[in-house]
Design a protein around this motif. Structure first.
Motif, PDB file in Angstrom:
ATOM      1  N   ARG A   1       0.840  -1.186   0.000  1.00 51.32           N
ATOM      2  CA  ARG A   1       0.000   0.000   0.000  1.00 51.32           C
ATOM      3  C   ARG A   1       0.883   1.246   0.000  1.00 51.32           C
ATOM      4  N   PHE A   2       0.293   2.374  -0.370  1.00 51.79           N
ATOM      5  CA  PHE A   2       1.002   3.644  -0.238  1.00 51.79           C
ATOM      6  C   PHE A   2       1.229   3.928   1.241  1.00 51.79           C
ATOM      7  N   SER A   3       2.407   4.416   1.572  1.00 53.92           N
ATOM      8  CA  SER A   3       2.741   4.694   2.967  1.00 53.92           C
ATOM      9  C   SER A   3       1.840   5.798   3.515  1.00 53.92           C
ATOM     10  N   GLU A   4       1.530   5.694   4.803  1.00 57.24           N
ATOM     11  CA  GLU A   4       0.663   6.669   5.447  1.00 57.24           C
ATOM     12  C   GLU A   4       1.308   7.165   6.743  1.00 57.24           C
ATOM     13  N   THR A   5       2.380   7.901   6.613  1.00 59.36           N
ATOM     14  CA  THR A   5       3.053   8.500   7.765  1.00 59.36           C
ATOM     15  C   THR A   5       3.348   9.958   7.455  1.00 59.36           C
ATOM     16  N   ASN A   6       3.412  10.785   8.514  1.00 59.81           N
ATOM     17  CA  ASN A   6       3.703  12.207   8.333  1.00 59.81           C
ATOM     18  C   ASN A   6       5.136  12.428   7.842  1.00 59.81           C
ATOM     19  N   ALA A   7       6.047  11.627   8.322  1.00 60.91           N
ATOM     20  CA  ALA A   7       7.442  11.788   7.930  1.00 60.91           C
ATOM     21  C   ALA A   7       7.697  11.306   6.514  1.00 60.91           C
ATOM     22  N   LEU A   8       6.895  10.353   6.044  1.00 58.81           N
ATOM     23  CA  LEU A   8       7.086   9.782   4.709  1.00 58.81           C
ATOM     24  C   LEU A   8       5.741   9.788   3.998  1.00 58.81           C
ATOM     25  N   PRO A   9       5.405  10.884   3.322  1.00 53.11           N
ATOM     26  CA  PRO A   9       4.104  10.966   2.651  1.00 53.11           C
ATOM     27  C   PRO A   9       4.016   9.971   1.512  1.00 53.11           C
TER      28      PRO A   9
ATOM     29  N   LEU B   1       5.958   3.223  -1.017  1.00 52.68           N
ATOM     30  CA  LEU B   1       5.154   2.007  -0.898  1.00 52.68           C
ATOM     31  C   LEU B   1       5.689   1.147   0.233  1.00 52.68           C
ATOM     32  N   THR B   2       4.768   0.537   1.002  1.00 50.71           N
ATOM     33  CA  THR B   2       5.137  -0.323   2.124  1.00 50.71           C
ATOM     34  C   THR B   2       4.493  -1.686   1.951  1.00 50.71           C
ATOM     35  N   ASN B   3       5.290  -2.742   2.131  1.00 51.09           N
ATOM     36  CA  ASN B   3       4.786  -4.115   2.067  1.00 51.09           C
ATOM     37  C   ASN B   3       4.453  -4.561   3.486  1.00 51.09           C
ATOM     38  N   GLY B   4       3.171  -4.675   3.788  1.00 44.23           N
ATOM     39  CA  GLY B   4       2.740  -5.086   5.113  1.00 44.23           C
ATOM     40  C   GLY B   4       2.455  -6.565   5.243  1.00 44.23           C
ATOM     41  N   GLY B   5       2.802  -7.353   4.222  1.00 47.36           N
ATOM     42  CA  GLY B   5       2.524  -8.785   4.261  1.00 47.36           C
ATOM     43  C   GLY B   5       3.728  -9.610   4.657  1.00 47.36           C
ATOM     44  N   ASP B   6       3.634 -10.906   4.375  1.00 49.22           N
ATOM     45  CA  ASP B   6       4.687 -11.860   4.735  1.00 49.22           C
ATOM     46  C   ASP B   6       5.477 -12.353   3.525  1.00 49.22           C
ATOM     47  N   ASP B   7       5.104 -11.923   2.308  1.00 51.60           N
ATOM     48  CA  ASP B   7       5.776 -12.394   1.098  1.00 51.60           C
ATOM     49  C   ASP B   7       6.314 -11.210   0.308  1.00 51.60           C
ATOM     50  N   ARG B   8       7.285 -11.480  -0.546  1.00 52.00           N
ATOM     51  CA  ARG B   8       7.809 -10.455  -1.434  1.00 52.00           C
ATOM     52  C   ARG B   8       6.747 -10.070  -2.449  1.00 52.00           C
ATOM     53  N   SER B   9       6.699  -8.783  -2.751  1.00 52.26           N
ATOM     54  CA  SER B   9       5.724  -8.300  -3.724  1.00 52.26           C
ATOM     55  C   SER B   9       6.267  -8.458  -5.134  1.00 52.26           C
ATOM     56  N   GLU B  10       5.374  -8.663  -6.075  1.00 53.33           N
ATOM     57  CA  GLU B  10       5.754  -8.835  -7.472  1.00 53.33           C
ATOM     58  C   GLU B  10       4.672  -8.244  -8.367  1.00 53.33           C
ATOM     59  N   ASP B  11       5.065  -7.959  -9.630  1.00 52.89           N
ATOM     60  CA  ASP B  11       4.142  -7.532 -10.682  1.00 52.89           C
ATOM     61  C   ASP B  11       3.347  -6.287 -10.283  1.00 52.89           C
ATOM     62  N   LEU B  12       4.038  -5.271  -9.742  1.00 52.09           N
ATOM     63  CA  LEU B  12       3.388  -4.025  -9.345  1.00 52.09           C
ATOM     64  C   LEU B  12       3.870  -2.870 -10.215  1.00 52.09           C
ATOM     65  N   GLN B  13       2.963  -1.919 -10.463  1.00 51.43           N
ATOM     66  CA  GLN B  13       3.273  -0.704 -11.197  1.00 51.43           C
ATOM     67  C   GLN B  13       2.557   0.459 -10.534  1.00 51.43           C
ATOM     68  N   VAL B  14       3.119   1.664 -10.739  1.00 48.88           N
ATOM     69  CA  VAL B  14       2.475   2.897 -10.273  1.00 48.88           C
ATOM     70  C   VAL B  14       2.244   3.785 -11.490  1.00 48.88           C
ATOM     71  N   GLN B  15       0.996   4.180 -11.679  1.00 51.25           N
ATOM     72  CA  GLN B  15       0.647   5.085 -12.771  1.00 51.25           C
ATOM     73  C   GLN B  15       0.401   6.478 -12.197  1.00 51.25           C
ATOM     74  N   PHE B  16       1.133   7.475 -12.716  1.00 47.28           N
ATOM     75  CA  PHE B  16       0.998   8.867 -12.291  1.00 47.28           C
ATOM     76  C   PHE B  16       0.173   9.629 -13.332  1.00 47.28           C
ATOM     77  N   VAL B  17      -0.786  10.410 -12.847  1.00 43.68           N
ATOM     78  CA  VAL B  17      -1.618  11.236 -13.715  1.00 43.68           C
ATOM     79  C   VAL B  17      -1.657  12.644 -13.124  1.00 43.68           C
ATOM     80  N   LEU B  18      -1.307  13.666 -13.943  1.00 39.21           N
ATOM     81  CA  LEU B  18      -1.344  15.050 -13.515  1.00 39.21           C
ATOM     82  C   LEU B  18      -2.456  15.768 -14.269  1.00 39.21           C
TER      83      LEU B  18
END
Length: 340
Positions: free
Chosen positions: A161-169, A193-210
């Motif tokens: 998931r996207f990180s949700e901390t004040n120090a790291l937006p 991005l933060t991995n909160g699970g027990d396995d390595r993440s794979e096949d992820l992309q981030v799409q930016f739209v302005l």
């Protein structure tokens, strides 16, 4: 005649009569519990549990596993069936139903019967279980499930998931290059991005739209790949875009797994020195009430007034109080003249 001989003869006669009766009427001397009717033992529903397998959660439907415990005592009970149905909690309509043939219950114990029912992945349902013996209803039970839309389909399941901390937006940007001659600004975008699970993440992309704030026009769009993120770790994905300078932009980032939206985040890029925008906007859902619009489209001549006032005809102006007083005085003078 000897008394003993008489008793013996009577006994022989009873035996002969019994033998003749057994031949003439078969089953008279048989054990009544051997072939006769036996009252079936009681059965009832002792417990109902409802669960769902993550693999059975799909985009539009979910399969619920209904585990029903049937308690039985006494003599064997034949022709036991169980009806399981899902009733929509809002409309009261039966979404789906299944009938399971339990068969014959013999032991003094509980029998577990598992039934799968597939319903739409939205809203809530009342799961009803009805127990029958020889097509006669003997017991029933039910439980309610709700919030099925919160279940994540198997194809969209990810612990990143996207990180949700004040120090790291979750989203940030910096100006990489400013070209005043061409009226362009290059921004470097960063997604945390933060991995909160027990396995390595794979096949992820981030799409930016302005999108330009005032016009909502898409000024730039780009996609960046995400490397493998170990469990419990945080990684940053970056990308560069070039947009016209001196404008404000909404920056949207969408986390994708094999083309499926997993998470999203938003921030604002204020490049206009005279105006600023913010993403802290609140959206409120307003329920449409039909009575709020009744009579509103007839183009009537009345217009609302303050509380306690009378409606005023909007098409014809009325006479004011001054005109009424002048008219009254004129009438009085005219009447006096005629009397003289």
């Amino acid at each position: 005649m000897n008394r003993d001989a008489a008793l013996a003869g009577a006994a022989v006669g009873v035996v002969l009569v019994a033998l003749l009766a057994s031949v003439a009427l078969p089953g008279v001397l048989a054990d009544p519990t051997e072939d006769g009717p036996v009252r079936p033992g009681p059965v009832r529903i002792s417990e109902v549990n409802i669960g769902s397998d993550d693999a059975q959660v799909r985009g539009g439907t979910v399969t619920l596993s209904v585990d029903t415990r049937i308690e039985h005592h006494g003599n064997p009970t034949e022709n036991v069936t169980l009806l399981v149905r899902a009733v929509d909690s809002e409309s009261g309509l039966v979404e789906t139903s299944r009938t399971v043939d339990v068969g014959t219950l013999r032991d003094d114990a509980e029998t577990a019967v598992t039934t799968n029912v597939t319903v739409e992945r939205q809203g809530g349902y009342r799961i009803e279980t009805v127990l029958y013996q020889d097509d006669r209803r003997v017991d029933e039970s039910g439980k309610t499930v709700s919030g099925l839309e919160a279940l994540t389909p198997a194809y969209a399941r990810s612990d990143v998931r996207f990180s949700e901390t004040n120090a790291l937006p979750p989203l940030s940007f910096s100006v990489a290059r400013a070209d005043a001659g061409n009226n362009r600004t290059t921004l470097e975008l960063a997604a945390s991005l933060t991995n909160g699970g027990d396995d390595r993440s794979e096949d992820l992309q981030v799409q930016f739209v302005l999108r330009q704030a005032e016009s909502n026009i898409v000024a730039a769009r780009t996609t960046a790949g995400v490397g493998a993120i170990r469990p419990g770790r945080t990684a940053t994905t970056t990308a560069r875009v070039t947009v016209p300078r001196d404008y404000n932009y909404y920056v949207d980032a969408v986390l994708l797994k094999d083309g499926v939206v997993v998470d999203s985040a938003r921030t604002a890029a204020n490049l206009d020195p005279t105006k600023r925008i913010s993403v802290n906007e609140t959206e409120t859902e307003v329920e449409l009430r039909v009575e709020d619009f009744e009579g509103g489209g007839n183009g009537g001549g009345e217009r609302p007034t303050e509380a306690g006032g009378e409606p005023t005809d909007a098409s014809t102006p009325g006479f004011g109080p001054v005109v009424a007083v002048v008219a009254l005085l004129a009438s009085a003078l005219l009447a006096r003249r005629w009397t003289q």
